[in-house]
Design a protein around this motif. Structure first.
Motif, PDB file in Angstrom:
ATOM      1  N   GLU A 177      60.658  47.374  74.508  1.00 14.61           N
ATOM      2  CA  GLU A 177      59.406  47.850  75.101  1.00 14.61           C
ATOM      3  C   GLU A 177      58.273  47.820  74.068  1.00 14.61           C
ATOM      4  O   GLU A 177      58.498  47.969  72.874  1.00 14.61           O
ATOM      5  CB  GLU A 177      59.573  49.273  75.674  1.00 14.61           C
ATOM      6  N   ARG A 178      57.070  47.594  74.569  1.00 12.15           N
ATOM      7  CA  ARG A 178      55.893  47.571  73.694  1.00 12.15           C
ATOM      8  C   ARG A 178      55.068  48.787  74.068  1.00 12.15           C
ATOM      9  O   ARG A 178      54.481  48.841  75.149  1.00 12.15           O
ATOM     10  CB  ARG A 178      55.131  46.279  73.966  1.00 12.15           C
ATOM     11  N   SER A 179      55.023  49.805  73.204  1.00 14.07           N
ATOM     12  CA  SER A 179      54.376  51.052  73.609  1.00 14.07           C
ATOM     13  C   SER A 179      52.867  51.049  73.360  1.00 14.07           C
ATOM     14  O   SER A 179      52.154  51.868  73.920  1.00 14.07           O
ATOM     15  CB  SER A 179      55.026  52.244  72.909  1.00 14.07           C
ATOM     16  N   LEU A 180      52.368  50.146  72.539  1.00 11.33           N
ATOM     17  CA  LEU A 180      50.929  50.126  72.247  1.00 11.33           C
ATOM     18  C   LEU A 180      50.326  48.772  72.617  1.00 11.33           C
ATOM     19  O   LEU A 180      51.027  47.753  72.632  1.00 11.33           O
ATOM     20  CB  LEU A 180      50.697  50.355  70.749  1.00 11.33           C
ATOM     21  N   SER A 181      49.021  48.765  72.848  1.00 14.02           N
ATOM     22  CA  SER A 181      48.322  47.507  73.089  1.00 14.02           C
ATOM     23  C   SER A 181      48.209  46.777  71.745  1.00 14.02           C
ATOM     24  O   SER A 181      48.328  47.412  70.686  1.00 14.02           O
ATOM     25  CB  SER A 181      46.927  47.776  73.650  1.00 14.02           C
ATOM     26  N   PRO A 182      47.960  45.463  71.753  1.00 14.39           N
ATOM     27  CA  PRO A 182      47.832  44.730  70.478  1.00 14.39           C
ATOM     28  C   PRO A 182      46.785  45.355  69.566  1.00 14.39           C
ATOM     29  O   PRO A 182      46.974  45.445  68.355  1.00 14.39           O
ATOM     30  CB  PRO A 182      47.420  43.323  70.918  1.00 14.39           C
ATOM     31  N   ASN A 183      45.692  45.826  70.148  1.00 15.17           N
ATOM     32  CA  ASN A 183      44.632  46.437  69.349  1.00 15.17           C
ATOM     33  C   ASN A 183      45.093  47.752  68.709  1.00 15.17           C
ATOM     34  O   ASN A 183      44.812  48.032  67.544  1.00 15.17           O
ATOM     35  CB  ASN A 183      43.437  46.688  70.285  1.00 15.17           C
ATOM     36  N   GLU A 184      45.823  48.538  69.499  1.00 20.24           N
ATOM     37  CA  GLU A 184      46.348  49.812  68.965  1.00 20.24           C
ATOM     38  C   GLU A 184      47.364  49.546  67.849  1.00 20.24           C
ATOM     39  O   GLU A 184      47.377  50.233  66.831  1.00 20.24           O
ATOM     40  CB  GLU A 184      47.006  50.623  70.086  1.00 20.24           C
ATOM     41  N   GLU A 185      48.186  48.521  68.051  1.00 21.88           N
ATOM     42  CA  GLU A 185      49.173  48.164  67.014  1.00 21.88           C
ATOM     43  C   GLU A 185      48.470  47.796  65.717  1.00 21.88           C
ATOM     44  O   GLU A 185      48.865  48.218  64.635  1.00 21.88           O
ATOM     45  CB  GLU A 185      49.982  46.942  67.467  1.00 21.88           C
TER      46      GLU A 185
ATOM     47  N   LYS B 289      45.370  56.016  68.296  1.00 17.67           N
ATOM     48  CA  LYS B 289      44.829  56.099  69.661  1.00 17.67           C
ATOM     49  C   LYS B 289      43.532  56.898  69.684  1.00 17.67           C
ATOM     50  O   LYS B 289      42.631  56.604  70.459  1.00 17.67           O
ATOM     51  CB  LYS B 289      45.862  56.763  70.593  1.00 17.67           C
TER      52      LYS B 289
END
Ligand code: SAM
Length: 282
Positions: A210-218, A279
């Motif tokens: 699972e990917r819990s963050l958006s690419p920008n948040e990552e 975030k």
């Protein structure tokens, strides 16, 4: 062919005029129990494909090939070509690609060669690029179940440390974001030829799907972690203020609003704490 036998290796090298390259991190495994153990505990088996990084003379490659449907290996040193042609001659399920793993599109390679089958990465990594290789595999979000790699003992301790402890580093957070890391077993320096000055350990990273963050948040998360650990002895407000071009007072306020101590240092925060900060500031 017994590739952990020193006599066999010396004879092979003499015949092919091969000598070890220190700059390529060439310490080859000569302990006969280690490669079968990596292959078994790395998830190899029928129906599984393996990507190997750095074949050396093929000692691990052969163990992967015995168990997996298919093995694709990336090796930088073309001098090994004639040796591998000989040591892997018994296997028709192995392909060696002579290239620098850091310059290789691993996602494309896995898609092209394994066609969506279950896959794992197994490697005895060259120490000089341990962290970049691990991060490349994780950040590329390869379609793999696990990555099982030999690294220096100290690197294993750092990678498998708990986030928020003195033992952790920036890589601990990154690895924990993408996977669940675990030390499998230690390997003494005498298990290699030539013997390095350090002991090693085999770690397994179970990939989180699972990917819990958006690419920008990552991107922001890792920017914060890197900034924090660039000055790990200082209070986090200092490096974060410099990195984000925001006043220390504002950073303190953000930390307080998240119930975090404004005096905290980078290593005192959990992965979830960094995620919350990322975030909040986005
Ligand atoms: N798997 C073998 C074993 O266990 O004996 C060899 C391991 S040795 C520690 C690391 C191998 O990685 C060497 O064969 C070296 O030539 C190769 N290597 C070093 N840098 C590399 C790179 N950038 N891309 C691909 N292979 C690399």
């Amino acid at each position: 062919m017994e590739l952990t036998n020193i006599g066999t290796i010396k004879e092979l090298f003499a015949r092919h005029g091969f000598s070890f390259s220190k700059s390529l991190g060439q310490n080859f495994l000569i302990n006969p129990t280690v490669c079968p153990n990596i292959a078994e505990r790395g998830g190899c088996g029928p129906g599984v494909c393996a990507l190997e990084i750095g074949t050396g003379v093929g000692v691990l490659t052969r163990e992967l090939a015995k168990r997996c449907d298919k093995v694709v290996a990336v090796e930088i040193d073309e001098r090994l070509k004639p040796i591998l042609a000989e040591t892997l001659a018994d296997f028709d399920n192995v392909e060696v690609i002579f290239a620098d793993v850091m310059e290789t599109d691993l996602s494309r390679l896995i898609a092209e060669k394994f066609g969506g089958k279950d896959a794992v990465v197994c490697a005895n990594l060259p120490y000089y690029i341990t962290s970049p290789v691990i991060m490349k595999v994780l950040e590329s979000r390869l379609n793999i179940k696990a990555m099982t790699v030999m690294v220096q003992k100290e690197a294993a301790e750092r990678i498998c440390a708990k986030c928020g402890t003195r033992e952790c580093g920036a890589i601990t957070y990154a690895v924990n974001y993408y996977s669940e890391p675990k030390t499998l077993f230690r390997v003494a320096r005498g298990s290699f030829m030539p013997s390095p000055n350090v002991d090693s350990a085999v770690i397994r990273l179970n990939i989180k799907n699972e990917r819990s963050l958006s690419p920008n948040e990552e991107k922001t998360l890792f920017r914060l972690v890197r900034a924090g650990f660039s000055q790990r002895r200082k209070q986090l407000v200092n490096p974060l203020s410099a990195e984000l071009h925001v006043s220390k007072a504002d950073i303190s306020e953000i930390l307080s609003s998240l119930n975090l101590k404004p005096t905290a240092r980078a290593e005192e925060l959990s992965l979830e704490d960094y995620i919350k900060i990322a975030k909040t500031i986005l």
